[in-house]
Each structure stands twice: as C-alpha cells, then as structure tokens.
Design a protein around this motif. Structure first.
Motif: not given
Length: 364
Positions: A11-15
């Motif tokens: 979902v783009g959490k680590s980005t």
C-alpha cells in the motif's frame, strides 16, 4: 513519542517510512519485505528554535523528536498467528499511536494483496485483526471484574462498562468509537486494547490527485467517512512525492512543493496531525549552550514539565520564569521582555502553554 506505521502489503507503507525517515528500509513489490520493524527517529520541525538561537547565540539546536516504526505487513488471520501476525501485534502494542497507510491510488504495476483497491475493505481487514486480539484481552478483564464484583458490588459499574465495550467489539467497531465519560475513558486506558490507540489514516494518493483536487478521489472520500465515524485523523499524502523530496535541499523542496500546490511536506503535516491527535505541545528552553524543544501533553503543570528535563527539577521545583515565544521575539531579548513586564514568575499550579520559553528555578 513512538508512532507505528501499519498497512496491508503493497500500500506504500515502507516507501512512506523510507521517505520520512531516510532510513533506507528495504521496499519491494512483494508481501513481508519488512519483517523486522525498522525504526527511524525524526526531528520535529520547529522554526522557533532557529529564531531563539539567533537571540541567544546558542551553540546548538536540539529539536523534539518522534520515533517512527515500520511494522511488518498484515494479512487476514493475523490474530491467530497467520503471516507475521504475532510479531505484528506485539510491535503495535508498543506504540503510542498508529499511522495506518491506506492505498487510494491506481497503479497496475503494483499488485494489491486482495487483487483490487478498496480502502474500506483494507481498513476493515486490519481493524478486524486488532478487534479479535482485543476481544481476548477484554474477556480476561471482564472475568476478573466479575470475580471482584461477587465480593464487592462497587465493581458493577466497571463490569457494565466493559460489557458495553465488548458489545461494540462484537459489532466490529473499534474501542475508540465507544462514547465514554472522563472516568470511563481513564478506566478503558487501564486495559491494553489495540483499537483504543489513536489512529491517523494516511491516505496514499497519486501526485495527479494533488494536482487535480483530492475531492475527486472517491477512495479518499471513503477513508474520510470511516475516520469521522471512529474519531480518527486523516492525512492525504503521496508516498512517491515524499520519496522524491526526501533527498532535496530546503530550497529545491520548497520549489517542488509549490509546483504541486503544497505549502509543506507530508512529514510536516503528519507531525502536526500527530501532535493534534495526541494533544501534545512543546515548550522551549534557551541559553548560550543550546536551545531545545520539550514535548509535553496539553494540561501539564509546571513541575511535571520541568521534570521532563530531569527528575530533580520536579522534585526541587521552586518556580519557572516564563515568557511566550511571540512576546520574546517582539522584544528581541529576554532583558527587553523583562523591562516590559512580560516575563512571569509561575508556580506549581501553572498550566504550560505551547511556545512558553522557560528558565526553571529549583533546589535539591
């Protein structure tokens, strides 16, 4: 303050975590690439510190800081140990608040774990696992209260309240949605429920959403509706934009954000939202050695605020010499502020305000 960043895989959490902490956590297009929680400490932006440094000629600035924890991706069945469930629940239990990253952008190259984008479903998936974990904990507390009630009827009100919370959990609602009196809220805080932690939904949008207007994104509207129902915060953010500006200098960053129609970075907005949700403020200390920000909760009295620096300050508290940041800046120096009668001597009952510049007097 420790904030846990959670979300389903991809979902783009680590980005987002990488961008706001520059911690370089591995970010890959497959589930569970974040297995150990990555931790990054971020300085809280505060222009007041730079201004005070100019007045005092301080050698260094020490801002307040926030610890961000990137917590491993979650799947259905986590409460029963599926995926990295046990690790996830243990890590989330340790944070003060949750930043729940929800995907609201389209990108065919990035696989969604459920095959299609659906913010309401994603939020429900994570909330359900937290609720199931909470139900086990609450059942144990209810059993304990029931036994105490047999010996003393004063525990009846406590028992009734916990049954009301359990009914909400049974309906799939978070503990934070339960309407409480101040006394009940304090009682609820004695039970370590994950769904009672403050939540900010970070709605991860595309850069075109910011250019075209956020209101046009129906998925973002879904997140707003859910957050309103459960008294949570919402922050529209674009992890890709944050990743792009994370390596820029201040001037480049300002120009880039201005082109996007933004006045401040997602990190700055996220920190403000966290402070607001958690009821936090900062007071300031300044001198030739350093100028520093100290984070406290709204309503903190002077001795407890002084104790943030050292327990001796609280134990031997005499008074605080206090001037507001705005008054100090208008006067240009502490001497001038004193001459105008703007420096106050505050005692043990003084409730601290955001931007108070303080010199503590104590005796141990």
């Amino acid at each position: 303050m420790k904030l846990g960043i959670v979300g389903l895989p991809n979902v783009g959490k680590s980005t987002l975590f990488n961008a706001i902490t520059n911690a370089g956590a591995q970010s890959a297009n497959y589930p569970f690439c974040t297995i150990e929680p990555n931790v990054g400490v971020v300085a809280v932006p505060d222009h007041r510190l730079t201004d005070l440094q100019k007045i005092y000629g301080s050698q260094r600035i020490i801002p307040a800081s926030i610890e961000f924890v990137d917590i491993a991706g979650l799947v259905k069945g986590a409460s029963k140990g599926e995926g990295l469930g046990n690790k996830f629940l243990a890590n989330i239990r340790e944070v003060d608040a949750i930043i729940h990253v929800v995907r609201c952008f389209e990108n065919d190259d990035i696989i969604h774990v459920d095959g299609a984008i659906g913010p309401a479903r994603d939020i429900e998936t994570i909330n359900l696992e937290l609720i199931l974990s909470d139900m086990e904990i609450l059942d144990r507390r209810i059993d304990k209260t029931q036994k105490l009630m047999k010996a003393d009827k004063k525990f009846q009100a406590e028992y009734d309240f916990f049954q009301r919370v359990k009914a909400a959990l049974d309906e799939g609602k978070s503990a934070r949605t339960v309407e409480c009196t101040p006394e009940e809220a304090e009682l609820l805080s004695t039970v370590s429920l994950l769904t009672n932690k403050p939540v900010i939904y970070a709605a991860n949008m595309s850069d075109s959403d910011f250019a075209d207007g956020l209101d046009a994104n129906e998925r973002y509207q879904e997140v707003l509706k859910i957050a309103k129902e459960e008294h949570s915060g919402v922050l529209p953010i674009c992890a890709e934009i944050e990743a792009e500006i994370s390596g820029m200098d201040e001037e480049e960053k300002e120009l880039f954000l201005a082109d996007m129609g933004l006045h401040e970075s997602g990190l700055d907005r996220l920190i403000k939202e966290c402070y607001s949700l958690l009821g936090l403020i900062s007071y300031l200390t300044a001198g030739p050695q350093e100028v520093r920000a100290w984070t406290i909760t709204k309503g903190t009295k002077a001795p407890q605020a002084a104790g943030k620096i050292h327990s001796d300050f609280e134990r031997g508290f005499i008074r605080g010499e206090v001037v507001s940041y705005d008054d100090l800046m208008a006067c240009g120096s502490m001497v001038a502020a004193k001459e105008k009668g703007l420096v106050r001597s505050e005692g043990k009952e003084y409730i601290m305000k955001d931007g108070d510049v303080v010199l503590w007097r104590y005796n141990v």
